[in-house]
Write an enzyme that holds these catalytic residues in place. Structure first.
Site, PDB file in Angstrom:
ATOM      1  N   LYS A 134     -32.449   9.517  23.422  1.00  0.00           N
ATOM      2  CA  LYS A 134     -32.687   9.477  21.755  1.00  0.00           C
ATOM      3  C   LYS A 134     -31.449  10.467  21.089  1.00  0.00           C
ATOM      4  O   LYS A 134     -31.270   9.828  19.327  1.00  0.00           O
ATOM      5  CB  LYS A 134     -33.702  10.118  21.492  1.00  0.00           C
ATOM      6  CG  LYS A 134     -34.164  10.355  20.002  1.00  0.00           C
ATOM      7  CD  LYS A 134     -35.751  10.842  20.045  1.00  0.00           C
ATOM      8  CE  LYS A 134     -36.373  11.483  18.380  1.00  0.00           C
ATOM      9  NZ  LYS A 134     -37.533  11.456  17.933  1.00  0.00           N
ATOM     10  N   HIS A 273     -30.456 -34.455  35.258  1.00  0.00           N
ATOM     11  CA  HIS A 273     -31.202 -34.677  34.182  1.00  0.00           C
ATOM     12  C   HIS A 273     -32.453 -33.746  34.422  1.00  0.00           C
ATOM     13  O   HIS A 273     -33.793 -33.857  33.636  1.00  0.00           O
ATOM     14  CB  HIS A 273     -30.907 -36.222  32.985  1.00  0.00           C
ATOM     15  CG  HIS A 273     -30.172 -36.035  32.449  1.00  0.00           C
ATOM     16  ND1 HIS A 273     -29.173 -35.144  31.824  1.00  0.00           N
ATOM     17  CD2 HIS A 273     -29.392 -37.097  32.768  1.00  0.00           C
ATOM     18  CE1 HIS A 273     -28.174 -36.365  30.875  1.00  0.00           C
ATOM     19  NE2 HIS A 273     -28.458 -36.926  32.082  1.00  0.00           N
TER      20      HIS A 273
END
Length: 516
Positions: A134, A273
């Site tokens: 922070k 595919h």
């Protein structure tokens, strides 16, 4: 300048601390980390000397103190924060190197008890990391030992830049988020229903050139779920794997999963595919490949090919004449790799066995604004033959039983509506992704004949029930002799009667294998 070091992963710790001391830093540390540094002759200020309180409760409480968090959170450019630190005798902490108790590694061990797991939930570590992150404009925070050299180099070169501080802080929040997600996953693991909240943390493993199409950005992100997966993939050769390659690799590994035990025969699947266009068992990798290729030589062009066994030179030689995008196997031996390297663009990938794919994990499907979540498909769940029943007057022969078992294992990897024709443990015709099951049956027969296979005497597997008798009629007209399917249609009696009318054997498994 004061640095606080408190790590479970002690890789590079001593070298990092030595470098800091050499640059004039004071080292503050906690129990085990402090001992490791003192053994190497590095001067350490114990954390209890900073806080004025001893470590207590078996180490559960040691850094949760204002003199720690005040030293981390105090803004150096804020007069009120500076005054508060001076008033309470708080010394600023300018660097934090912390990594957390090995929670994920602990709970991954089957013998770990709940009490042991709970003790590996770190409290002080995440708190220090979050405080430092922070206030990263003033505090350098390091959670990854691999970043130690980068930080030392920056300190020697005039100081850590704001951009690097922010990057290190970002890494902290990703790390603590993943840590909390692992705890949540563990605590909800034994629930019978799916948990009310899911936290999924993904780590970018590889940037990709583009997605399904060139105008789409893409990357590979991985989880740390227990079964071996894409994160364990190791590319041995070839150009970069594409987004579509990775989809096909995943489909290929799923397709050979029913034959992952060490006793299983060699299996090969050829994927186009995300659905098989060829699948077969064989005496060895080369034989399995040759038989899988025979399913549909036309569609195999530009495919992804997977094996459940070691790929040797004979298998690699057998594949010389086919254009292949990717070869994936648990292991590729040196002689086979030498053959594959003759094609500079061919991607060769090793991916460990998944142990049969029977580990209970969750599967996610993306929809707009959310995810659909289900238990990951496991072949073992549909393979219990004690629940299968012979529904027709005619029963399968022993040879047909072998083919029916293979067909049932194979059909689950084919896109629904799925039909597969099988002879001698090799697919000879596949119908996939059709809007009606009779069309899939027709397509499987058509593909078989197109490739020179005679469907007479073959067996057929369907991934879901026949809603009408027309699919059975289509199969019988082609000469199919036995069918395996889940059953469960309101017209089962009519479908079974059709099989009896044509003299077919039919097995009902009671479980479907839909792949939507």
């Amino acid at each position: 300048m004061r640095a606080l070091l408190s790590v479970s992963d002690k890789r590079g710790l001593v070298e990092f601390a030595r470098e800091l001391v050499g640059l004039g830093w004071e080292i503050v540390s906690t129990g085990g980390t402090g001992e490791a540094l003192r053994r190497e002759g590095i001067a350490v200020t114990p954390i209890d000397q900073v806080t004025g309180f001893p470590e207590m409760m078996d180490g559960r409480v040691k850094t949760l103190h204002p003199k720690v968090h005040g030293g981390l959170l105090g803004r150096r450019d804020n007069p009120h924060d500076i005054a508060a630190m001076q008033q309470h005798g708080i010394t600023p902490i300018d660097l934090v190197a912390v990594n957390l108790y090995p929670f994920r590694e602990t709970v991954a061990k089957p013998q770990t008890t709940f009490a042991q797991a709970i003790e590996q939930i770190d409290i002080g570590g995440p708190s220090m990391l979050r405080s430092a992150a922070k206030n990263h404009q003033s505090v350098i925070v390091v959670v990854d030992p691999d970043d130690y050299p980068t930080v030392i180099s920056a300190l020697k070169d005039g100081g850590v830049t704001p951009d690097l501080k922010r990057a290190l802080a970002t890494k902290v929040f990703a790390h603590t988020s993943a840590y909390d997600a692992a705890i949540l996953g563990y605590l909800t693991r034994s629930q019978e229903s799916l948990p009310p909240v899911l936290s999924v943390v993904l780590q970018r493993q590889q940037s990709l050139r583009y997605g399904e199409n060139p105008h789409q950005r893409a990357a590979l992100y991985v989880t740390d779920e227990p079964p071996p997966g894409i994160r364990n993939m190791h590319q041995l050769h070839g150009k970069e794997l594409s987004f579509n390659n990775l989809l096909d690799v995943d489909a290929a590994v799923m397709a050979v999963a029913p034959w992952q035990s060490k006793e299983a025969r060699a299996a090969c699947v050829i994927i186009k595919h995300t659905t098989p266009c060829g699948i077969a068992l064989g005496r060895n990798a080369a034989d399995a490949y040759t038989r899988a290729l025979a399913t549909d030589r036309t569609s195999a062009f530009g495919s992804v090919i997977a094996f459940n066994t070691v790929v040797d030179r004979a298998a690699a030689e057998a594949m010389r004449d086919l254009f292949v995008e990717v070869v994936v196997a648990p292991r590729v031996d040196a002689d086979a790799l030498a053959v594959f390297k003759e094609k500079k663009n061919l991607r060769v990938v090793e991916l460990p066995r998944s142990g049969g794919g029977d580990e209970p994990t969750l599967d996610y499907k993306r929809v707009r604004g959310g995810f659909l979540v289900q238990d990951r498909f496991r072949y073992a769940a549909v393979a219990d033959e004690s629940k299968w029943q012979s529904a027709t007057t005619r029963r399968p022969t022993d040879a047909q039983w072998n083919d029916l078992r293979f067909a049932w294992a194979a059909v689950g990897s084919i896109k629904s509506n799925a039909i597969v024709l099988v002879r001698e443990e090799a697919a000879i015709g596949i119908g996939a992704g059709q809007m009606s099951r009779v069309d899939s049956s027709f397509l499987a027969v058509h593909k078989a004949r197109q490739q020179g296979h005679d469907p007479r005497g073959a067996v057929l597997a369907s991934d879901a029930f026949f809603p009408f008798r027309d699919g059975v009629d289509e199969a019988a007209a082609a000469g199919v002799t036995a069918i395996i399917q889940p059953g469960g249609s309101v017209k089962d009696a009519e479908v079974i009667a059709a099989a009896d009318e044509h003299g077919l054997a039919m097995i009902l498994t009671g479980m479907r294998q839909f792949r939507h």
